[in-house]
Scaffold this motif. Sequence first.
Motif: not given
Length: 278
Positions: A41-53, A55-66
């Motif tokens: 099923g894709h329901a769980r995959s959608i939830a995980v993808a949203g949360v991962r996105a 978290a990952q964008l927050a991390a990238v935003s923090a390190v990309i300037g470095w």
Amino acid sequence: MLAAAALLPVNATLAVVLAVLLVAAVGVAAVARLADGRGRGHARSIAVAGVRAAAQLAAVSAVIGWVVRAVPLLLCFVGLMFAVAVRTAGRRITDNRTWWWAAVPIGAGVLPVVALLLLTGLVPLKGIALIPVTGILIGGGLTATVLGGRRALDELHTRYGEVEAGLALGMADRDARLEIARPAASDALLPGLDQTRTVGLVTLPGAFVGMLLGGESPLLAGAVQLFVLVALLAVQAVAVALVLELVARGVLHRGEGEPPGPGRFARRSRTLNGAEGE
């Protein structure tokens, strides 16, 4: 000129709207029982993808300037992007050890384009320019590889009888598989083709909108967006062609230590023919 902050302010309202949209997507997928060909099923995959996105964008935003301050860090970051894309694409296509072959179509599509941009000076070796451009190209290669690989393998599984018929007529394993898998794998190019054909009429893609929000002229924004779309077409064409070749040769497959069904049928046919000739 419309400022980015005015278009989409980062506040509590944005967080609530994002949460509501994610829950809605999960709910629709669950109610409609949306799933892949293997019943997952894709329901769980959608939830995980949203949360991962998030978290990952927050991390990238923090390190990309470095990372943009030094070329070695920049190249390591680009390498990480490529590695994640290969892992994601490979595991979408197969669960066995052949997943790492996804590096070939993605790399062969992306690396020549990036090299051309750097050598011609169109993109400088600076993170603020190289990372987003490379990320767009890697993302396009990932999508094309996944769609092309999955559709090719699904088609071979569904129509293995036609492949066996080709083998019985004397076709080589690779050629018999290509005849069946090529049309299905080629459909992986349709999203990119449709996006390019309708740009400016149906959608205004991210590169165009981002440059406008950054204060650039519409002419420059349009030129950059055109470059992105054409480059993506080149990357995706190479990716689809190579992933199709890997599937046709049995290098990328879904069996456990065994090429796809047609290979087994070919060996069985050769064995039967040998027995009949005795």
